[in-house]
Enzyme design. Structure first.
Site, short mmCIF file in Angstrom:
data_model
loop_
_atom_site.label_atom_id
_atom_site.label_comp_id
_atom_site.label_asym_id
_atom_site.label_seq_id
_atom_site.Cartn_x
_atom_site.Cartn_y
_atom_site.Cartn_z
N SER A 33 0.81 -1.22 0.00
CA SER A 33 0.00 0.00 0.00
C SER A 33 0.84 1.27 0.00
CB SER A 33 -0.87 0.06 1.27
OG SER A 33 -1.85 -0.92 1.24
N HIS A 64 -3.04 1.18 -4.51
CA HIS A 64 -2.50 0.05 -5.26
C HIS A 64 -2.83 0.26 -6.74
CE1 HIS A 64 -2.36 -2.15 -1.42
NE2 HIS A 64 -1.50 -2.93 -2.01
N HIS A 86 -5.56 -9.21 -2.03
CA HIS A 86 -5.66 -9.45 -0.58
C HIS A 86 -6.84 -10.36 -0.27
CE1 HIS A 86 -3.76 -5.49 -1.08
NE2 HIS A 86 -3.09 -5.77 0.02
N TYR A 88 -8.95 -9.85 2.02
CA TYR A 88 -10.14 -9.05 2.37
C TYR A 88 -10.92 -8.58 1.14
CZ TYR A 88 -6.94 -5.07 1.69
OH TYR A 88 -6.03 -4.20 1.18
N GLU A 89 -10.31 -8.73 -0.05
CA GLU A 89 -11.05 -8.40 -1.27
C GLU A 89 -11.96 -9.56 -1.67
OE1 GLU A 89 -8.32 -6.06 -4.21
OE2 GLU A 89 -7.01 -7.17 -2.85
N ALA A 116 2.82 -2.50 4.11
CA ALA A 116 2.61 -1.52 5.16
C ALA A 116 2.09 -2.30 6.37
CB ALA A 116 1.58 -0.50 4.71
N MET A 214 -1.93 -7.27 6.59
CA MET A 214 -2.99 -8.07 5.97
C MET A 214 -2.52 -8.73 4.68
SD MET A 214 -6.00 -5.22 6.35
CE MET A 214 -6.21 -4.28 7.87
N SER A 215 -1.23 -8.97 4.55
CA SER A 215 -0.73 -9.47 3.26
C SER A 215 0.53 -10.31 3.45
CB SER A 215 -0.42 -8.28 2.35
OG SER A 215 0.71 -7.57 2.82
N ASN A 238 1.93 2.97 11.18
CA ASN A 238 1.07 3.46 12.27
C ASN A 238 1.35 2.69 13.55
OD1 ASN A 238 -0.52 1.46 10.38
ND2 ASN A 238 -1.32 1.15 12.46
N HIS A 248 -6.61 4.22 6.75
CA HIS A 248 -5.89 3.90 5.52
C HIS A 248 -5.18 5.14 4.97
CE1 HIS A 248 -4.83 1.59 2.03
NE2 HIS A 248 -5.44 2.43 1.21
N1 HPA Z 1 -3.06 -3.41 11.08
C1 HPA Z 1 -3.22 -4.23 10.01
N2 HPA Z 1 -2.75 -3.93 8.81
C2 HPA Z 1 -2.11 -2.78 8.64
C3 HPA Z 1 -1.91 -1.88 9.70
C4 HPA Z 1 -2.42 -2.21 10.99
O1 HPA Z 1 -2.30 -1.47 11.98
N3 HPA Z 1 -1.23 -0.81 9.20
C5 HPA Z 1 -1.00 -1.08 7.88
N4 HPA Z 1 -1.53 -2.27 7.54
#
Ligand code: HPA
Length: 274
Positions: A33, A64, A86, A88-89, A116, A214-215, A238, A248
């Site tokens: 991302s 993306h 991903h 989640y898609e 990320a 998530m990847s 983050n 996001h």
């Molecule tokens: N959690 C899950 N996936 C992420 C995060 C997070 O805090 N930051 C970037 N991708």
């Protein structure tokens, strides 16, 4: 989809790419991302949108691009995946790893994956780069589920040494030389798309995770199934848990500030490895 149909899907995509790209890519780089743009730094870049490749879906995530860029860097042929698929898609595990399998079918044997991620360990803060030393798969799925694709690898592949030691030590040395702060740690993959609760972050910390995303894990499993070499780097975008509320937008904005350091490190790795 049964294994014959899946094989056919891989073959058709591989054939399509073979007719378009001049040589087998030595490397595949997957950009997470907000981390896109590396393809623009290659010589003679050829851009192939995912939705033009037979069997590939488009990507739906903001940040993306959804294209494969193939070009040259330091006399190496490099395929850059600008965007990935991903869980989640709504994709099944096998679909998440279709691109890496197509490239492996063509002969690509070195992979560098970025993502990320949210920082969990106390000393990891937004902006840090984290070399992934190991992972915890909490996706609730495995891309190898279903009939084994025996021409890629064995039914029960070991996952004890996924992240290539030589690549990792080279990247650590490159980062040191460039004075780019880099740590190392364990990446936990969760399906998302919701970010974690405070209790989930506490759980992940207890489990030994240093960062969460998530990847990445599906691709790593498929690459190691086929016994190819892989290294992965998280950009910590983050904080997690406590008072932090990840968005996001924050993830993508932070990625903007660290992208060029990350790209520089990856390109130096590529030019270093024979
Ligand atoms: N959690 C899950 N996936 C992420 C995060 C997070 O805090 N930051 C970037 N991708």
């Amino acid at each position: 989809m049964d294994s014959l149909q899946y094989h056919d899907t891989i073959d058709r995509a591989a054939h399509f790419l073979k007719t378009r790209i001049p040589v087998v890519p030595d490397w595949c780089v997957i950009l997470g991302s907000g981390l896109g743009g590396l393809g623009d730094r290659l010589t003679d870049p050829l851009s192939i949108p995912y939705d033009s490749i037979p069997g590939f879906p488009g990507t739906t995530v903001q940040g993306h691009a959804g294209k494969l860029v193939v070009g040259t860097w330091s006399e190496r042929s490099v395929a850059v995946m600008e965007g990935r698929f991903h869980a989640y898609e709504g994709h099944d595990g096998w679909m998440l790893v279709l691109p890496v399998r197509v490239l492996m079918m063509l002969g690509t044997s070195r992979f560098c994956i970025t993502n990320a991620a949210g920082g969990i360990r106390a000393d990891i803060v937004p902006g840090d780069l984290m070399l992934i030393s190991d992972h915890i798969n909490l996706l609730g799925s495995n891309p190898l589920t279903g009939p084994n694709l025996a021409d890629f690898g064995v039914r029960f592949p070991a996952m004890t040494a996924c992240y290539d030691e030589d690549f990792r030590s080279r990247i650590a040395a490159i980062a040191r030389k460039r004075s780019v702060p880099m740590t190392s740690g364990v990446y936990a993959a969760l399906p998302g798309p919701s970010y974690e609760t405070n209790a989930e972050i506490t759980m992940l910390r207890l489990l030994g995770a240093d960062a969460v995303g998530m990847s990445t894990v599906p691709e790593v499993i498929a690459i190691r199934h086929a016994n190819r070499r892989v290294v992965a780097i998280s950009l910590i975008t983050n904080a997690t848990g406590g008072g932090s509320v990840p968005t996001h937008e924050e993830v993508v904005a932070l990625a903007d500030t660290r992208r060029s350091d990350l790209h520089g490190i990856i390109l130096e790795l590529i030019s270093m490895v024979e």
